[in-house]
Design an enzyme around this catalytic site. Sequence first.
Site, PDB file in Angstrom:
ATOM      1  N   HIS A 160       0.821  -1.218   0.000  1.00 35.69           N
ATOM      2  CA  HIS A 160       0.000   0.000   0.000  1.00 35.69           C
ATOM      3  C   HIS A 160       0.850   1.261   0.000  1.00 35.69           C
ATOM      4  O   HIS A 160       0.373   2.337   0.357  1.00 35.69           O
ATOM      5  CB  HIS A 160      -0.947  -0.017   1.214  1.00 35.69           C
ATOM      6  N   CYS A 164       4.234  15.213 -13.089  1.00 37.13           N
ATOM      7  CA  CYS A 164       5.368  14.590 -13.825  1.00 37.13           C
ATOM      8  C   CYS A 164       5.746  13.228 -13.243  1.00 37.13           C
ATOM      9  O   CYS A 164       6.619  12.543 -13.774  1.00 37.13           O
ATOM     10  CB  CYS A 164       6.588  15.517 -13.811  1.00 37.13           C
ATOM     11  N   CYS A 190       5.807  20.178  -6.550  1.00 36.31           N
ATOM     12  CA  CYS A 190       6.967  19.538  -7.163  1.00 36.31           C
ATOM     13  C   CYS A 190       7.985  20.615  -7.545  1.00 36.31           C
ATOM     14  O   CYS A 190       7.640  21.588  -8.238  1.00 36.31           O
ATOM     15  CB  CYS A 190       6.492  18.775  -8.410  1.00 36.31           C
ATOM     16  N   THR A 226      -3.558  -8.050  11.098  1.00 35.94           N
ATOM     17  CA  THR A 226      -4.431  -7.498  10.070  1.00 35.94           C
ATOM     18  C   THR A 226      -5.845  -8.052  10.216  1.00 35.94           C
ATOM     19  O   THR A 226      -6.047  -9.205  10.558  1.00 35.94           O
ATOM     20  CB  THR A 226      -3.889  -7.778   8.655  1.00 35.94           C
TER      21      THR A 226
HETATM   22  C1  BV8 Z   1      -8.083  -2.059  -5.599  1.00 36.94           C
HETATM   23  C2  BV8 Z   1      -3.125   3.155   2.342  1.00 36.94           C
HETATM   24  C3  BV8 Z   1      -8.649  -2.155  -7.901  1.00 36.94           C
HETATM   25  C4  BV8 Z   1      -3.697   4.485   2.572  1.00 36.94           C
HETATM   26  C5  BV8 Z   1      -4.911   1.503   2.381  1.00 36.94           C
HETATM   27  C6  BV8 Z   1     -16.307  -2.859  -2.214  1.00 36.94           C
HETATM   28  C7  BV8 Z   1     -16.510  -1.501  -2.373  1.00 36.94           C
HETATM   29  C8  BV8 Z   1     -15.431  -0.647  -2.674  1.00 36.94           C
HETATM   30  C9  BV8 Z   1     -14.144  -1.152  -2.819  1.00 36.94           C
HETATM   31  C10 BV8 Z   1     -13.989  -2.506  -2.653  1.00 36.94           C
HETATM   32  C11 BV8 Z   1     -15.038  -3.348  -2.358  1.00 36.94           C
HETATM   33  N1  BV8 Z   1     -14.538  -4.610  -2.250  1.00 36.94           N
HETATM   34  C12 BV8 Z   1     -13.226  -4.589  -2.450  1.00 36.94           C
HETATM   35  C13 BV8 Z   1     -12.871  -3.307  -2.729  1.00 36.94           C
HETATM   36  C14 BV8 Z   1     -11.539  -2.870  -3.034  1.00 36.94           C
HETATM   37  C15 BV8 Z   1     -10.883  -2.200  -1.852  1.00 36.94           C
HETATM   38  C16 BV8 Z   1     -11.168  -2.927  -0.557  1.00 36.94           C
HETATM   39  O1  BV8 Z   1     -10.623  -3.980  -0.307  1.00 36.94           O
HETATM   40  N2  BV8 Z   1     -12.052  -2.347   0.267  1.00 36.94           N
HETATM   41  C17 BV8 Z   1     -12.415  -3.013   1.506  1.00 36.94           C
HETATM   42  C18 BV8 Z   1     -12.302  -2.028   2.667  1.00 36.94           C
HETATM   43  C19 BV8 Z   1     -13.838  -3.530   1.347  1.00 36.94           C
HETATM   44  N3  BV8 Z   1      -9.482  -2.308  -2.163  1.00 36.94           N
HETATM   45  C20 BV8 Z   1      -8.914  -1.373  -2.917  1.00 36.94           C
HETATM   46  O2  BV8 Z   1      -9.480  -0.365  -3.310  1.00 36.94           O
HETATM   47  C21 BV8 Z   1      -7.486  -1.653  -3.324  1.00 36.94           C
HETATM   48  N4  BV8 Z   1      -7.350  -1.406  -4.727  1.00 36.94           N
HETATM   49  O3  BV8 Z   1      -8.859  -2.924  -5.337  1.00 36.94           O
HETATM   50  O4  BV8 Z   1      -7.878  -1.578  -6.858  1.00 36.94           O
HETATM   51  C22 BV8 Z   1      -7.943  -1.808  -9.136  1.00 36.94           C
HETATM   52  C23 BV8 Z   1      -7.301  -2.823  -9.842  1.00 36.94           C
HETATM   53  C24 BV8 Z   1      -6.651  -2.492 -11.013  1.00 36.94           C
HETATM   54  C25 BV8 Z   1      -6.626  -1.162 -11.459  1.00 36.94           C
HETATM   55  C26 BV8 Z   1      -7.235  -0.159 -10.712  1.00 36.94           C
HETATM   56  C27 BV8 Z   1      -7.897  -0.474  -9.531  1.00 36.94           C
HETATM   57  C28 BV8 Z   1      -6.517  -0.727  -2.614  1.00 36.94           C
HETATM   58  C29 BV8 Z   1      -6.550  -0.967  -1.143  1.00 36.94           C
HETATM   59  C30 BV8 Z   1      -5.476  -0.130  -0.466  1.00 36.94           C
HETATM   60  C31 BV8 Z   1      -6.136   0.944   0.354  1.00 36.94           C
HETATM   61  N5  BV8 Z   1      -5.107   1.655   1.102  1.00 36.94           N
HETATM   62  N6  BV8 Z   1      -3.984   2.190   3.020  1.00 36.94           N
HETATM   63  C32 BV8 Z   1      -3.493   4.894   4.008  1.00 36.94           C
HETATM   64  O5  BV8 Z   1      -2.981   4.119   4.830  1.00 36.94           O
HETATM   65  O6  BV8 Z   1      -3.864   6.028   4.276  1.00 36.94           O
HETATM   66  S1  BV8 Z   1      -5.823   0.372   3.233  1.00 36.94           S
HETATM   67  C33 BV8 Z   1      -5.563   0.363   4.911  1.00 36.94           C
HETATM   68  O7  BV8 Z   1      -6.174  -0.860   5.364  1.00 36.94           O
HETATM   69  C34 BV8 Z   1      -4.119   0.263   5.396  1.00 36.94           C
HETATM   70  O8  BV8 Z   1      -3.168   0.089   4.365  1.00 36.94           O
HETATM   71  C35 BV8 Z   1      -4.149  -0.995   6.233  1.00 36.94           C
HETATM   72  O9  BV8 Z   1      -2.930  -1.616   6.294  1.00 36.94           O
HETATM   73  C36 BV8 Z   1      -5.122  -1.787   5.479  1.00 36.94           C
HETATM   74  C37 BV8 Z   1      -5.632  -3.018   6.123  1.00 36.94           C
HETATM   75  O10 BV8 Z   1      -6.013  -2.710   7.435  1.00 36.94           O
HETATM   76  P1  BV8 Z   1      -5.239  -3.513   8.605  1.00 36.94           P
HETATM   77  O11 BV8 Z   1      -3.785  -3.318   8.401  1.00 36.94           O
HETATM   78  O12 BV8 Z   1      -5.745  -4.904   8.665  1.00 36.94           O
HETATM   79  O13 BV8 Z   1      -5.652  -2.699   9.881  1.00 36.94           O
HETATM   80  P2  BV8 Z   1      -7.044  -2.800  10.667  1.00 36.94           P
HETATM   81  O14 BV8 Z   1      -7.136  -1.602  11.550  1.00 36.94           O
HETATM   82  O15 BV8 Z   1      -8.159  -3.087   9.708  1.00 36.94           O
HETATM   83  O16 BV8 Z   1      -6.876  -4.107  11.579  1.00 36.94           O
HETATM   84  C38 BV8 Z   1      -5.890  -4.119  12.580  1.00 36.94           C
HETATM   85  C39 BV8 Z   1      -5.815  -5.547  13.083  1.00 36.94           C
HETATM   86  O17 BV8 Z   1      -4.771  -5.616  14.036  1.00 36.94           O
HETATM   87  C40 BV8 Z   1      -7.079  -6.003  13.801  1.00 36.94           C
HETATM   88  O18 BV8 Z   1      -7.401  -7.307  13.352  1.00 36.94           O
HETATM   89  C41 BV8 Z   1      -6.662  -6.034  15.273  1.00 36.94           C
HETATM   90  O19 BV8 Z   1      -7.305  -7.091  15.979  1.00 36.94           O
HETATM   91  C42 BV8 Z   1      -5.209  -6.327  15.156  1.00 36.94           C
HETATM   92  N7  BV8 Z   1      -4.388  -5.864  16.278  1.00 36.94           N
HETATM   93  C43 BV8 Z   1      -4.575  -4.788  17.088  1.00 36.94           C
HETATM   94  N8  BV8 Z   1      -3.545  -4.707  17.967  1.00 36.94           N
HETATM   95  C44 BV8 Z   1      -2.689  -5.716  17.674  1.00 36.94           C
HETATM   96  C45 BV8 Z   1      -3.215  -6.460  16.601  1.00 36.94           C
HETATM   97  N9  BV8 Z   1      -2.606  -7.529  16.078  1.00 36.94           N
HETATM   98  C46 BV8 Z   1      -1.429  -7.889  16.630  1.00 36.94           C
HETATM   99  N10 BV8 Z   1      -0.846  -7.228  17.652  1.00 36.94           N
HETATM  100  C47 BV8 Z   1      -1.443  -6.150  18.206  1.00 36.94           C
HETATM  101  N11 BV8 Z   1      -0.858  -5.493  19.225  1.00 36.94           N
HETATM  102 ZN    ZN Z   2       6.437  17.345 -11.134  1.00 38.54          ZN
END
Ligand code: BV8
Ligand code: ZN
Length: 249
Positions: free
Chosen positions: A120, A131, A149, A190
């Site tokens: 990500h 650019c 830029c 995750t």
């Molecule tokens: C794509 C960067 C296509 C930005 C992030 C339905 C509707 C709309 C969209 C979709 C849909 N279904 C699927 C999609 C696609 C969408 C998606 O998956 N949506 C989901 C939410 C439904 N995905 C996308 O859009 C992706 N792109 O599909 O493109 C495409 C293909 C070709 C050409 C063009 C387009 C892009 C996804 C990337 C989004 N960017 N982040 C930023 O950070 O600002 S996502 C964001 O969520 C972060 O990157 C994060 O890493 C990621 C996942 O979250 P987690 O890391 O799991 O974190 P979370 O808080 O959820 O969970 C934490 C976990 O840790 C919990 O389980 C907790 O219990 C645990 N925990 C807590 N403490 C601890 C622990 N574990 C261990 N130890 C601890 N101490």
């Molecule tokens: Zn530029």
Amino acid sequence: MDRRDLETAVAWIRSAGTVTVLTGAGVSAESGVPTFRGSGGLWQGRRVEDVASPEAFAADPHAVWRFYDERRCRLATVQPNPAHEVLARWQDRFRRFTLVTQNVDGLHALARSRDVLELHGNIWRIRCVECGREREDRTAPLPELPPRCTACGGLERPGVVWFGEALPEGAARDAWRATETADVFLVAGTSAVVYPAAGLVEVAAARGARIVELNPEASALAHLAGVALRAPAGEALPAIDALLSGVPS
Ligand code: BV8
Ligand code: ZN
């Protein structure tokens, strides 16, 4: 953490030739970095689409940059935790070890993990929308928002992957390749709800890899894990590491 599960996980990892790890925000939680979906999560009180999507950026680049600049300021003060440190130590321990992360905080690299596959992107990278020039910039706070830029004067954006955007091709290809050949696939910190990253767990399961989940709560793909250690990654990883090194914990 269940002792029997810990010993099973250690036995699987000890006998593995190829280990692939997928991390999420949970492995940075013990460094003080808020996760996304838990309580106090980053997305809380915000609609994700309003701050982490190309549409939001096009509509109001300044508002989106305020969200990222605030996160960069908070991340500038945090350090890797034992979860990051163990994973960095493991990179030379197996025939093949690949670390794939959904995190954009750069903490794995700070803990000296090499060749981290950042699916990500990275919040410390900034890219010109005009650019395409990309640069690493750890200034926090940034002197002006949105940054411009210096090569072409164009608008710059955070070097992260937003919803609706494709993953970086090279990192995704290498992550899928490392998952298809994994003997053991560790999924740590995750919720496994974001695709295509979460799809790696399904690929690992389909290929018969032994899947170990490290998470205090069950992720959306917990049913694919052969063993789940219900503990913070900062405890589970050092516990596995101690038994791997034969140090009775
Ligand atoms: C794509 C960067 C296509 C930005 C992030 C339905 C509707 C709309 C969209 C979709 C849909 N279904 C699927 C999609 C696609 C969408 C998606 O998956 N949506 C989901 C939410 C439904 N995905 C996308 O859009 C992706 N792109 O599909 O493109 C495409 C293909 C070709 C050409 C063009 C387009 C892009 C996804 C990337 C989004 N960017 N982040 C930023 O950070 O600002 S996502 C964001 O969520 C972060 O990157 C994060 O890493 C990621 C996942 O979250 P987690 O890391 O799991 O974190 P979370 O808080 O959820 O969970 C934490 C976990 O840790 C919990 O389980 C907790 O219990 C645990 N925990 C807590 N403490 C601890 C622990 N574990 C261990 N130890 C601890 N101490
Ligand atoms: Zn530029």
